[in-house]
Design a protein around this motif. Sequence first.
Motif, PDB file in Angstrom:
ATOM      1  N   MET A 119     -57.820  23.787  35.707  1.00  0.00           N
ATOM      2  CA  MET A 119     -57.876  22.559  34.907  1.00  0.00           C
ATOM      3  C   MET A 119     -56.479  22.198  34.435  1.00  0.00           C
ATOM      4  SD  MET A 119     -59.713  21.864  31.215  1.00  0.00           S
ATOM      5  CE  MET A 119     -61.366  22.160  31.837  1.00  0.00           C
ATOM      6  N   LEU A 120     -56.132  20.931  34.547  1.00  0.00           N
ATOM      7  CA  LEU A 120     -54.851  20.455  34.059  1.00  0.00           C
ATOM      8  C   LEU A 120     -54.816  20.543  32.541  1.00  0.00           C
ATOM      9  CD1 LEU A 120     -52.130  19.052  34.731  1.00  0.00           C
ATOM     10  CD2 LEU A 120     -53.319  16.869  34.419  1.00  0.00           C
ATOM     11  N   VAL A 121     -53.744  21.123  32.017  1.00  0.00           N
ATOM     12  CA  VAL A 121     -53.618  21.263  30.575  1.00  0.00           C
ATOM     13  C   VAL A 121     -52.897  20.044  30.012  1.00  0.00           C
ATOM     14  CG1 VAL A 121     -52.728  22.653  28.674  1.00  0.00           C
ATOM     15  CG2 VAL A 121     -53.569  23.770  30.744  1.00  0.00           C
ATOM     16  N   ASN A 122     -53.671  19.095  29.497  1.00  0.00           N
ATOM     17  CA  ASN A 122     -53.104  17.947  28.807  1.00  0.00           C
ATOM     18  C   ASN A 122     -53.902  17.723  27.521  1.00  0.00           C
ATOM     19  OD1 ASN A 122     -55.483  16.491  29.480  1.00  0.00           O
ATOM     20  ND2 ASN A 122     -54.560  15.854  31.433  1.00  0.00           N
ATOM     21  N   LYS A 123     -53.441  16.809  26.698  1.00  0.00           N
ATOM     22  CA  LYS A 123     -54.049  16.638  25.380  1.00  0.00           C
ATOM     23  C   LYS A 123     -55.521  16.247  25.472  1.00  0.00           C
ATOM     24  CE  LYS A 123     -53.235  14.700  20.817  1.00  0.00           C
ATOM     25  NZ  LYS A 123     -53.258  16.035  20.211  1.00  0.00           N
ATOM     26  N   GLN A 124     -55.866  15.375  26.429  1.00  0.00           N
ATOM     27  CA  GLN A 124     -57.249  14.926  26.541  1.00  0.00           C
ATOM     28  C   GLN A 124     -58.175  16.074  26.947  1.00  0.00           C
ATOM     29  OE1 GLN A 124     -58.585  11.836  25.692  1.00  0.00           O
ATOM     30  NE2 GLN A 124     -60.423  13.085  25.866  1.00  0.00           N
ATOM     31  N   ASN A 125     -57.749  16.849  27.959  1.00  0.00           N
ATOM     32  CA  ASN A 125     -58.590  17.966  28.404  1.00  0.00           C
ATOM     33  C   ASN A 125     -58.764  19.017  27.306  1.00  0.00           C
ATOM     34  OD1 ASN A 125     -59.021  16.839  30.897  1.00  0.00           O
ATOM     35  ND2 ASN A 125     -57.389  18.005  31.924  1.00  0.00           N
ATOM     36  N   VAL A 126     -57.679  19.279  26.595  1.00  0.00           N
ATOM     37  CA  VAL A 126     -57.764  20.258  25.508  1.00  0.00           C
ATOM     38  C   VAL A 126     -58.664  19.729  24.393  1.00  0.00           C
ATOM     39  CG1 VAL A 126     -56.468  21.485  23.725  1.00  0.00           C
ATOM     40  CG2 VAL A 126     -55.531  21.279  26.038  1.00  0.00           C
ATOM     41  N   THR A 127     -58.550  18.431  24.082  1.00  0.00           N
ATOM     42  CA  THR A 127     -59.406  17.834  23.059  1.00  0.00           C
ATOM     43  C   THR A 127     -60.871  17.917  23.463  1.00  0.00           C
ATOM     44  OG1 THR A 127     -57.654  16.329  22.346  1.00  0.00           O
ATOM     45  CG2 THR A 127     -59.914  15.729  21.772  1.00  0.00           C
ATOM     46  N   ASP A 128     -61.164  17.638  24.737  1.00  0.00           N
ATOM     47  CA  ASP A 128     -62.549  17.728  25.219  1.00  0.00           C
ATOM     48  C   ASP A 128     -63.085  19.159  25.095  1.00  0.00           C
ATOM     49  OD1 ASP A 128     -62.478  15.062  25.826  1.00  0.00           O
ATOM     50  OD2 ASP A 128     -62.131  15.338  27.975  1.00  0.00           O
ATOM     51  N   LEU A 129     -62.237  20.136  25.432  1.00  0.00           N
ATOM     52  CA  LEU A 129     -62.643  21.535  25.305  1.00  0.00           C
ATOM     53  C   LEU A 129     -62.999  21.869  23.872  1.00  0.00           C
ATOM     54  CD1 LEU A 129     -62.890  24.546  26.065  1.00  0.00           C
ATOM     55  CD2 LEU A 129     -60.395  24.702  25.836  1.00  0.00           C
ATOM     56  N   PHE A 130     -62.148  21.449  22.943  1.00  0.00           N
ATOM     57  CA  PHE A 130     -62.395  21.799  21.550  1.00  0.00           C
ATOM     58  C   PHE A 130     -63.554  21.006  20.959  1.00  0.00           C
ATOM     59  CE2 PHE A 130     -58.389  23.889  22.058  1.00  0.00           C
ATOM     60  CZ  PHE A 130     -58.440  24.957  21.180  1.00  0.00           C
ATOM     61  N   THR A 131     -63.844  19.844  21.510  1.00  0.00           N
ATOM     62  CA  THR A 131     -65.057  19.125  21.100  1.00  0.00           C
ATOM     63  C   THR A 131     -66.291  19.926  21.474  1.00  0.00           C
ATOM     64  OG1 THR A 131     -63.974  16.959  21.305  1.00  0.00           O
ATOM     65  CG2 THR A 131     -66.382  16.997  21.376  1.00  0.00           C
ATOM     66  N   SER A 132     -66.252  20.535  22.670  1.00  0.00           N
ATOM     67  CA  SER A 132     -67.364  21.379  23.105  1.00  0.00           C
ATOM     68  C   SER A 132     -67.494  22.615  22.214  1.00  0.00           C
ATOM     69  CB  SER A 132     -67.152  21.812  24.560  1.00  0.00           C
ATOM     70  OG  SER A 132     -68.155  22.704  24.983  1.00  0.00           O
ATOM     71  N   LEU A 133     -66.365  23.225  21.873  1.00  0.00           N
ATOM     72  CA  LEU A 133     -66.402  24.392  20.987  1.00  0.00           C
ATOM     73  C   LEU A 133     -66.914  24.009  19.603  1.00  0.00           C
ATOM     74  CD1 LEU A 133     -63.040  26.205  21.894  1.00  0.00           C
ATOM     75  CD2 LEU A 133     -65.356  26.789  22.632  1.00  0.00           C
ATOM     76  N   LYS A 134     -66.547  22.816  19.140  1.00  0.00           N
ATOM     77  CA  LYS A 134     -67.033  22.359  17.843  1.00  0.00           C
ATOM     78  C   LYS A 134     -68.546  22.183  17.855  1.00  0.00           C
ATOM     79  CE  LYS A 134     -66.455  18.685  14.405  1.00  0.00           C
ATOM     80  NZ  LYS A 134     -65.722  17.427  14.065  1.00  0.00           N
ATOM     81  N   THR A 135     -69.068  21.687  18.985  1.00  0.00           N
ATOM     82  CA  THR A 135     -70.519  21.544  19.108  1.00  0.00           C
ATOM     83  C   THR A 135     -71.200  22.907  19.049  1.00  0.00           C
ATOM     84  OG1 THR A 135     -70.293  19.530  20.416  1.00  0.00           O
ATOM     85  CG2 THR A 135     -72.380  20.716  20.596  1.00  0.00           C
ATOM     86  N   SER A 136     -70.630  23.888  19.743  1.00  0.00           N
ATOM     87  CA  SER A 136     -71.183  25.245  19.698  1.00  0.00           C
ATOM     88  C   SER A 136     -71.131  25.800  18.284  1.00  0.00           C
ATOM     89  CB  SER A 136     -70.413  26.171  20.644  1.00  0.00           C
ATOM     90  OG  SER A 136     -70.539  25.747  21.988  1.00  0.00           O
ATOM     91  N   PHE A 137     -70.025  25.551  17.599  1.00  0.00           N
ATOM     92  CA  PHE A 137     -69.864  25.989  16.212  1.00  0.00           C
ATOM     93  C   PHE A 137     -70.942  25.370  15.328  1.00  0.00           C
ATOM     94  CE2 PHE A 137     -68.391  25.148  11.937  1.00  0.00           C
ATOM     95  CZ  PHE A 137     -67.757  26.305  11.532  1.00  0.00           C
ATOM     96  N   VAL A 178     -60.106  31.482  16.255  1.00  0.00           N
ATOM     97  CA  VAL A 178     -60.198  31.921  17.640  1.00  0.00           C
ATOM     98  C   VAL A 178     -58.986  31.379  18.396  1.00  0.00           C
ATOM     99  CG1 VAL A 178     -61.536  31.803  19.782  1.00  0.00           C
ATOM    100  CG2 VAL A 178     -62.720  31.933  17.568  1.00  0.00           C
ATOM    101  N   GLU A 179     -58.283  32.249  19.104  1.00  0.00           N
ATOM    102  CA  GLU A 179     -57.170  31.802  19.943  1.00  0.00           C
ATOM    103  C   GLU A 179     -57.651  31.548  21.369  1.00  0.00           C
ATOM    104  OE1 GLU A 179     -53.034  33.553  18.147  1.00  0.00           O
ATOM    105  OE2 GLU A 179     -54.081  34.793  19.611  1.00  0.00           O
ATOM    106  N   VAL A 180     -57.215  30.436  21.940  1.00  0.00           N
ATOM    107  CA  VAL A 180     -57.553  30.089  23.316  1.00  0.00           C
ATOM    108  C   VAL A 180     -56.272  30.134  24.144  1.00  0.00           C
ATOM    109  CG1 VAL A 180     -58.523  28.341  24.855  1.00  0.00           C
ATOM    110  CG2 VAL A 180     -59.448  28.630  22.542  1.00  0.00           C
ATOM    111  N   ASP A 181     -56.236  31.018  25.107  1.00  0.00           N
ATOM    112  CA  ASP A 181     -55.046  31.181  25.943  1.00  0.00           C
ATOM    113  C   ASP A 181     -54.918  30.017  26.917  1.00  0.00           C
ATOM    114  OD1 ASP A 181     -53.412  32.288  28.345  1.00  0.00           O
ATOM    115  OD2 ASP A 181     -53.141  33.795  26.769  1.00  0.00           O
ATOM    116  N   ARG A 182     -53.719  29.468  27.029  1.00  0.00           N
ATOM    117  CA  ARG A 182     -53.493  28.335  27.937  1.00  0.00           C
ATOM    118  C   ARG A 182     -53.828  28.694  29.374  1.00  0.00           C
ATOM    119  NH1 ARG A 182     -47.548  26.252  27.832  1.00  0.00           N
ATOM    120  NH2 ARG A 182     -47.262  28.200  29.009  1.00  0.00           N
ATOM    121  N   ASN A 183     -53.596  29.952  29.758  1.00  0.00           N
ATOM    122  CA  ASN A 183     -53.920  30.358  31.130  1.00  0.00           C
ATOM    123  C   ASN A 183     -55.420  30.252  31.407  1.00  0.00           C
ATOM    124  OD1 ASN A 183     -51.250  30.889  31.476  1.00  0.00           O
ATOM    125  ND2 ASN A 183     -51.435  33.129  31.470  1.00  0.00           N
ATOM    126  N   ASP A 184     -56.245  30.546  30.392  1.00  0.00           N
ATOM    127  CA  ASP A 184     -57.695  30.446  30.582  1.00  0.00           C
ATOM    128  C   ASP A 184     -58.123  29.006  30.817  1.00  0.00           C
ATOM    129  OD1 ASP A 184     -58.283  33.161  30.401  1.00  0.00           O
ATOM    130  OD2 ASP A 184     -58.327  33.102  28.198  1.00  0.00           O
TER     131      ASP A 184
END
Length: 311
Positions: A1-19, A83-89
């Motif tokens: 996955m390309l690491v850009n602000k939008q993709n990272v924001t989408d990921l954290f939106t998903s984590l927020k939903t899980s939270f 929780v730390e999220v590694d950029r490589n992941d």
Amino acid sequence: MLVNKQNVTDLFTSLKTSFNNAFAAAPSTWQKIAMKVTSTTGQNDYAWLSNFPKMRKWIGEKTVKALEAFKYVVRNDDFEATVEVDRNDIEDDNLGIYGPQAEAAGASSKQLPDEIIADVVNGAFATKCYDGQYYFDDDHPVKKEDGTPGSVSNKGTMQLSAISQQAAINSLGAAETAMMEFKDDEGRPLNITPNILMVPPALKSVANTLMTADRLDDGKANPFKGSYEVFVNPRLKSRTAWYLLDTTKPVKPFIYQERKAPVPVAQTDPQSDDVFNRKKFKFGAEARAAGGYGFWQLAFGSTGTDPAPTA
């Protein structure tokens, strides 16, 4: 996955939903024994606990209850779960490990009040409340009906026991009697009606026997059957201490003070120092809260260190 602000924001939106889903689903029990007080500053002063007005017959001028010279301040603490999220992941689409961590953070946030109130209870034999005495103490200062100073105990040492009818009366019965005999400074009963028997897991079977058995171990009738709700609190540290509580009043035995409810927070900027230096994004929760003591008259605590007399 390309690491850009939008993709990272989408990921954290998903984590927020899980939270949020885990937060909503997690069980919580602190409301059984504590009241919630909203805090708007760094601390709250509970001096008002020292003298709570009660209706009396109005003869002549009104009697104004003055606050005693007690000062009981509860200061808010900061809490976090990160929780730390590694950029490589993110680059490798290896993100399945973070959903459970977000859920764990959500469940932990929901149960933060349980942890805070448990800490308050665990420290109640050695932490002062509004009158300057330990919350569970042998000599809380009170005024007698004639205005002279006196003292009252809401602390015991007897083991919670179902060995015999007399042992039950000397342990649970003694606590019950002491609470129901508490009076105000005009000598009138406070109408304390204990309704919860809180115990650690080690005393679960004894408490359940006292509340459900027709007869105790000595074969005699059980005078306490059905008297109280048993609350087994796994966060209690002592294996012997037990507590009788009255939670039927507007003011509860313990206080959960909330300045800021747990909220999810995230660091999602790919250009941040942590990402640049350590390849780490962050997701978690923050809160500000504290715990304290309400009226000591609404609780009786026994260390459970002494055998209850059987005769």
